[in-house]
Design an enzyme around this catalytic site. Sequence first.
Site, short mmCIF file in Angstrom:
data_model
loop_
_atom_site.label_atom_id
_atom_site.label_comp_id
_atom_site.label_asym_id
_atom_site.label_seq_id
_atom_site.Cartn_x
_atom_site.Cartn_y
_atom_site.Cartn_z
N GLU A 1 164.95 168.69 14.00
CA GLU A 1 163.94 169.56 13.25
C GLU A 1 164.61 169.72 11.72
O GLU A 1 165.49 170.29 11.54
CB GLU A 1 163.67 170.92 13.71
CG GLU A 1 162.43 171.45 13.10
CD GLU A 1 162.37 173.06 13.06
OE1 GLU A 1 161.38 173.52 12.90
OE2 GLU A 1 163.38 173.64 13.14
N ASP B 1 165.69 172.89 23.85
CA ASP B 1 165.83 173.44 22.25
C ASP B 1 167.41 173.82 21.98
O ASP B 1 167.87 174.38 22.79
CB ASP B 1 164.92 174.58 22.12
CG ASP B 1 164.05 174.63 20.96
OD1 ASP B 1 164.95 174.23 20.01
OD2 ASP B 1 162.99 174.42 21.05
N ASP C 1 166.99 172.66 16.34
CA ASP C 1 166.40 173.47 15.63
C ASP C 1 166.77 173.50 14.12
O ASP C 1 168.18 173.75 14.08
CB ASP C 1 166.46 174.90 16.14
CG ASP C 1 165.42 175.71 15.61
OD1 ASP C 1 164.24 175.90 15.49
OD2 ASP C 1 166.21 176.90 14.87
N HIS D 1 154.55 175.21 17.92
CA HIS D 1 154.73 176.80 18.16
C HIS D 1 154.90 177.61 16.77
O HIS D 1 154.74 178.50 16.45
CB HIS D 1 155.91 177.39 19.00
CG HIS D 1 157.22 176.89 18.38
ND1 HIS D 1 157.61 175.79 18.29
CD2 HIS D 1 158.16 177.52 17.98
CE1 HIS D 1 158.93 175.48 17.59
NE2 HIS D 1 159.30 176.90 17.50
N ASP D 2 155.24 176.44 15.34
CA ASP D 2 155.24 177.18 14.19
C ASP D 2 153.94 176.84 13.41
O ASP D 2 154.05 177.32 12.20
CB ASP D 2 156.45 176.66 13.48
CG ASP D 2 157.73 176.94 14.30
OD1 ASP D 2 157.89 178.31 14.78
OD2 ASP D 2 158.69 176.12 14.15
C1 NOJ Z 1 162.61 176.71 13.61
C2 NOJ Z 1 161.73 177.10 14.78
O1 NOJ Z 1 160.85 176.22 15.39
C3 NOJ Z 1 161.15 178.58 14.47
O2 NOJ Z 1 160.20 178.65 15.50
C4 NOJ Z 1 162.23 179.45 14.23
O3 NOJ Z 1 161.41 180.66 14.02
C5 NOJ Z 1 163.19 179.13 13.22
N1 NOJ Z 1 163.57 177.50 13.45
C6 NOJ Z 1 164.31 179.72 13.38
O4 NOJ Z 1 165.02 179.52 14.56
#
Ligand code: NOJ
Length: 569
Positions: free
Chosen positions: A272, A101, A209, A344-345
């Site tokens: 992302e 990541d 990210d 994970h989000d």
């Molecule tokens: C996206 C990540 O997937 C998430 O978990 C994170 O809180 C935010 N970006 C900030 O880094």
Amino acid sequence: MAADQPAWWTRAVVYQVYPRSFMDSDGDGIGDLGGVLLHLDHLSDLGVDVLWLSPVYPSPQADNGYDISDYQDIDPLFGSLQQLDELITALHARGMKLVMDLVVNHTSDQHPWFLESRSSTDSPKRDWYWWRPPREGMAPGDPGAEPTNWQSFFSGPTWELDEASGEYYLHLFDRRQPDLNWENPEVRQAVHEMMRWWLDRGVDGFRMDVINMISKDVGPDGHLHDGPPLPGAALGDGSASYLCGPRIHEFLQEMHREVFAGRSDALLTVGEMPGVTVEQARLFTDPSRGEVDMVFQFEHVGLDHGTSKWDIHPLRLRDLKASFGRWQAGLADVGWNSLYWDNHDQPRAVSRFGDDSPGFRRDSATCLATLLHLHRGTPYVYQGEELGMANYPFRGLEEFADVESLNHHVHAVSAGHDPAEVLDALRYMSRDNARTPVQWDASPHAGFTTGTPWLAVNPDHVEWNAAAQRDDENSVFAHHRRLIALRHTDDVVALGDFTMLLPDHDEVYAFTRSLGGVELLVVCNLSRTPYRLAELLPEAPAAELVLGNLPDDDPAELRPWEARVLRLP
Ligand code: NOJ
């Protein structure tokens, strides 16, 4: 690889490990690299090609590692650099790759870069972050004195006042995650150098990210613009100033040149990109432009959101079809899709888009997986998804740990929302649903730890766990294994053209994939209603079953949550 050969990742499946919740090897209740090393058989048995590891770098853990205080080491919480090297070697020995990541839109407020930047307005690193005086005519700390009206992703304003200097710094996420200033070439060079260091160490790429937020729309005089007011909130939506900003393509092309050019084609980059459109994604992933291999887009995981993610509306299947169909078409000739339900989000897909009641959980989890894996693109499996892991039955606020969820609760309740309703939304949508420990077996704490898990284990682990599924051909795990194998062996799954069928049907999702005279028909019943297959798709009954998620006993009926992959004559 010849230029006309499809890239290796068109046939690949990626598995995401969120290390904190994967496996704890030292009994402190928090998953670690030792734990990942213990369960590599699980990944090779599943057949995945790539492991994407969520952040393991030193971090105060304000956002579970997405707040990095040292980009070139491993947090002792997770292990050591030596174990990371071991992981690279072990994965490569099994024919798998490691994608790290990369969190470079922001650092932790404890990163030495930020500590230096904050130390004085004259610091040589002052300009590495976004420092701004209060709004004109206002004093530091006055209500509304923040330099812009932007609302942070984690509630409240995106600006934090530094009392010592009287200036504010920008943080699109938590106040402990200050945004780096990519306008400064020294910042970019430092990031590139760090990325090269990881590639030299043997990692096979990066999941980047919120990478479409690194370019901010800043005026020549350094001015940042207010955004339109958000409905019912004092703050505004600043996204036009930081999503796919004016220099984003330039920054990614520069990164590609500085970091990836001249290296092996065997690497993988995935950006992302919240809010990215198909048209933008086509530019980002056009190989001739040298930016990224694929992006994570958010359209389909926003279809059940209203004014915010906490304002939940049931998904309408025709909206999902319109969205996925547009992405499949938009990236058909140029560019590439990545495919995901879970990460994970996001809350667990089987609870969100499937039916996690006892009678339908297995069938809906395998139906959703079939739908996703048969699209054109690179599928991502999030830890536990291959086991049909479901949302956690949160009793109260004390069971949540996620900074986004907790901040939202504070802000929503202080803004006058009913605490019971706020809690209900958290129960359904909170990221903690995805972060409960992986359920390895039926023992206490699901075999995840011998200590006390940092986040409670779902009580359903006594039934839903890896040990119970590994040797069961009827399991969610076995079905994922078959889907992954199909992508490896069937060119049409990896590369075939996509055509959406039945776009207006409210419960059945169907499409074809075709390549060089081979045509697959995929039909998925996303409901409890049985359908006569011939009435839906007259060509279906004559087709040969390639793979289905239910026992093959009634070819004429498409049963509740049944998915079939058929080969048309
Ligand atoms: C996206 C990540 O997937 C998430 O978990 C994170 O809180 C935010 N970006 C900030 O880094």
